[in-house]
Design a protein around this motif. Structure first.
Motif, PDB file in Angstrom:
ATOM      1  N   ALA A  70      34.646 -30.654  10.264  1.00 12.01           N
ATOM      2  CA  ALA A  70      35.463 -29.331   9.937  1.00 12.01           C
ATOM      3  C   ALA A  70      35.420 -29.269   8.259  1.00 12.01           C
ATOM      4  O   ALA A  70      34.829 -28.161   7.861  1.00 12.01           O
ATOM      5  CB  ALA A  70      36.908 -29.183  10.305  1.00 12.01           C
ATOM      6  N   LEU A  71      35.707 -30.322   7.470  1.00 12.86           N
ATOM      7  CA  LEU A  71      35.551 -30.046   6.288  1.00 12.86           C
ATOM      8  C   LEU A  71      34.014 -30.159   5.607  1.00 12.86           C
ATOM      9  O   LEU A  71      33.957 -29.641   4.694  1.00 12.86           O
ATOM     10  CB  LEU A  71      36.393 -31.224   5.592  1.00 12.86           C
ATOM     11  N   PHE A  72      33.538 -31.077   6.243  1.00  5.52           N
ATOM     12  CA  PHE A  72      32.047 -31.234   5.745  1.00  5.52           C
ATOM     13  C   PHE A  72      31.174 -29.992   5.979  1.00  5.52           C
ATOM     14  O   PHE A  72      30.657 -29.288   4.983  1.00  5.52           O
ATOM     15  CB  PHE A  72      31.211 -32.291   6.802  1.00  5.52           C
ATOM     16  N   TYR A  73      31.249 -29.437   7.103  1.00  3.34           N
ATOM     17  CA  TYR A  73      30.572 -28.093   7.174  1.00  3.34           C
ATOM     18  C   TYR A  73      31.365 -26.926   6.407  1.00  3.34           C
ATOM     19  O   TYR A  73      30.839 -26.174   5.945  1.00  3.34           O
ATOM     20  CB  TYR A  73      30.522 -27.663   8.657  1.00  3.34           C
ATOM     21  N   ILE A 156      26.348 -28.820  16.554  1.00  3.55           N
ATOM     22  CA  ILE A 156      25.154 -27.514  16.503  1.00  3.55           C
ATOM     23  C   ILE A 156      25.732 -26.446  15.508  1.00  3.55           C
ATOM     24  O   ILE A 156      24.955 -25.740  14.961  1.00  3.55           O
ATOM     25  CB  ILE A 156      25.090 -27.019  17.963  1.00  3.55           C
ATOM     26  N   CYS A 157      27.072 -26.444  15.298  1.00  2.00           N
ATOM     27  CA  CYS A 157      27.572 -25.311  14.678  1.00  2.00           C
ATOM     28  C   CYS A 157      26.790 -25.088  13.145  1.00  2.00           C
ATOM     29  O   CYS A 157      26.851 -24.035  12.408  1.00  2.00           O
ATOM     30  CB  CYS A 157      29.101 -25.195  14.229  1.00  2.00           C
ATOM     31  N   GLY A 158      26.412 -26.323  12.598  1.00  2.00           N
ATOM     32  CA  GLY A 158      25.661 -26.299  11.382  1.00  2.00           C
ATOM     33  C   GLY A 158      24.184 -25.485  11.232  1.00  2.00           C
ATOM     34  O   GLY A 158      24.057 -25.007  10.239  1.00  2.00           O
ATOM     35  N   SER A 159      23.891 -25.322  12.400  1.00  2.00           N
ATOM     36  CA  SER A 159      22.477 -24.490  12.392  1.00  2.00           C
ATOM     37  C   SER A 159      22.845 -22.957  12.625  1.00  2.00           C
ATOM     38  O   SER A 159      22.009 -21.856  12.223  1.00  2.00           O
ATOM     39  CB  SER A 159      21.551 -24.773  13.492  1.00  2.00           C
TER      40      SER A 159
END
Length: 441
Positions: A70-73, A156-159
């Motif tokens: 969560a923090l990374f993205y 997957i949210c990162g894409s």
């Protein structure tokens, strides 16, 4: 007198024969044992040390998603989208927990066929306090695997960052977990799964987690289309400090991810932890150096991205390779993922917002293939060979096809029913306000 002499002679002969009889008995014993039916293997018993380690591993793998991912993205998107991005990881944690409890676990880890399990553990039916999975309570094994099922769709949210409806994201994550993740987990990890029987080496999820999520991310990015203004508009990270903290939590949690996959507190877990640390450091250095040479400055975003690439690449190999091989895997992954996330992405023009494909899918493929080459028989019982490399290629190809096609179908159905993408106004003004009615001050 003659009778006494005869008795004495008989006694003497008998005494002389005792050693021979003893030797004959010793010789006959193994034969008798061999002829006897083999004893039934001892029933598995609870090991408190293994259980304690797996309870710890489960907790720190959950930490990888909340707050780690969560923090990374969240730190890498623009300020107007940070809450929406963090919300995705948190909501997926809640959703997949329930999905895994109801149907995901039984589909993945109950015996069944080559592709899917049966419904024996539907709603965790039949799971008891004293039921075991090896030396662990089955509840602990189920929970450990739940944390893997949670983080995979969250990756997957990162894409699709900055542009997907929250409602569509929730439905996609649930359907994808049931129809894509659970079958791939069964195929690769369950004893009657297709690739497990073929002998694939995937210690902690190179195919099941990273290639699976990475190719789904690429498909999602292509179906949704590019962000408004991409690639001409700059998309500066809101808070790289959040991203560094998130990456650091991922690194620490990954020890539970990889070393925990030994499912025991033993030497193999210790070696998995060792090679995880080495590969991660090697990949971070490799990405940093390449970026330094090409762009003249080593960036903070670059080194943390490289470290995550190393974590991804060592995941399938962590229970099979030596420290020296781990360093090689990390160095290769750092270089390959750098070019995948920069040069290749820009050349092909797809908008993989936070490089879920470039880091997780590409890094997972690098790790899976190198596992087939570098696996050490003394560590994991299987040595690297051309035959093993072919099995690894088959596993990678099957995961790419299953996840890629499955993700495309799920996305198209959702798009047809409720739509996938936010409106232009919401995307322009920010998902935080448009989807959740909140903003970061």
């Amino acid at each position: 007198m003659d009778l006494k002499r005869v008795l004495a002679s008989a006694l003497g002969v008998g005494l002389m024969m005792l050693p021979a009889l003893a030797l004959a008995q010793d010789a006959a014993a193994p034969a008798a044992e061999a002829a006897a039916p083999a004893a039934a293997p001892a029933a598995p018993t609870l090991n408190s040390g293994d259980t304690a380690w797996m309870l710890t591993s489960t907790a720190i793998v959950l930490m990888m998603t909340i707050p780690g991912l969560a923090l990374f993205y969240g730190g890498m998107v623009r300020k107007m989208n940070i809450l929406a991005t963090v919300m995705q990881s948190f909501a997926i944690t809640c959703l997949i927990t329930v999905v895994w409890m109801i149907i995901g676990y039984t589909l993945a880890f109950s015996p069944g066929g080559s592709f899917i399990g049966n419904m024996d553990r539907f709603m965790l039916n039949g799971m008891t306090v004293d039921g075991l999975s090896g030396t662990l309570p089955e509840s602990v094994f189920m929970m450990f695997q739940m944390t893997f099922a949670i983080i995979t769709p969250a990756l997957i949210c990162g894409s699709y960052a900055d542009r997907m409806k929250f409602s569509a994201m929730c439905i996609f994550s649930v359907l994808w977990s049931i129809l894509v993740y659970s079958p791939v987990a069964h195929i690769m990890w369950q004893s009657d799964g297709l690739m497990f029987k073929a002998g694939i080496l995937d210690f902690a999820g190179g195919t099941v987690v990273h290639i699976n999520a990475g190719i789904a991310g690429l498909v999602t990015a292509l179906v949704l289309g590019k962000r408004m203004g991409y690639p001409k508009t700059a998309f500066p990270p809101y808070n790289l400090l959040f991203a560094v903290i998130g990456a650091s939590l991922l690194w620490v949690g990954w020890f539970g991810f990889n070393a925990g996959s030994a499912l025991a507190s033993n030497g193999r877990a210790g070696m998995a932890m060792t090679v995880t640390q080495i590969a991660t450091a090697g990949a971070g250095i490799a990405w940093m150096v390449v970026e330094w040479v090409i762009k003249k400055k080593p960036s903070v975003l670059g080194i943390i991205s490289g470290a995550v690439a190393g974590l991804v690449a060592i995941t399938p190999a962590s229970g099979f390779v030596t420290p020296g091989s781990a360093l090689l895997i990390g160095l290769i992954a750092g270089v390959v993922c750098f070019f995948a996330a920069t040069t290749v992405k820009h050349a092909l023009g797809y908008d993989d917002s936070l490089d879920a494909f470039g880091v997780h899918c590409v890094g997972g493929i690098v790790g899976a293939l190198l596992t087939g080459v570098l696996a050490n028989e003394a560590i994991g019982g299987v040595g690297g060979s051309m035959a093993q490399l072919i099995i690894q290629i088959e596993g990678v190809a099957l995961t790419l096809a299953w996840s890629g096609i499955g993700s495309f179908i799920i996305l198209k159905v959702i798009d047809l029913i409720i739509g996938l993408r936010v409106t232009e106004d919401v995307e322009r003004d920010g998902l935080d306000l448009g989807l959740h009615g909140e903003t970061v001050q």
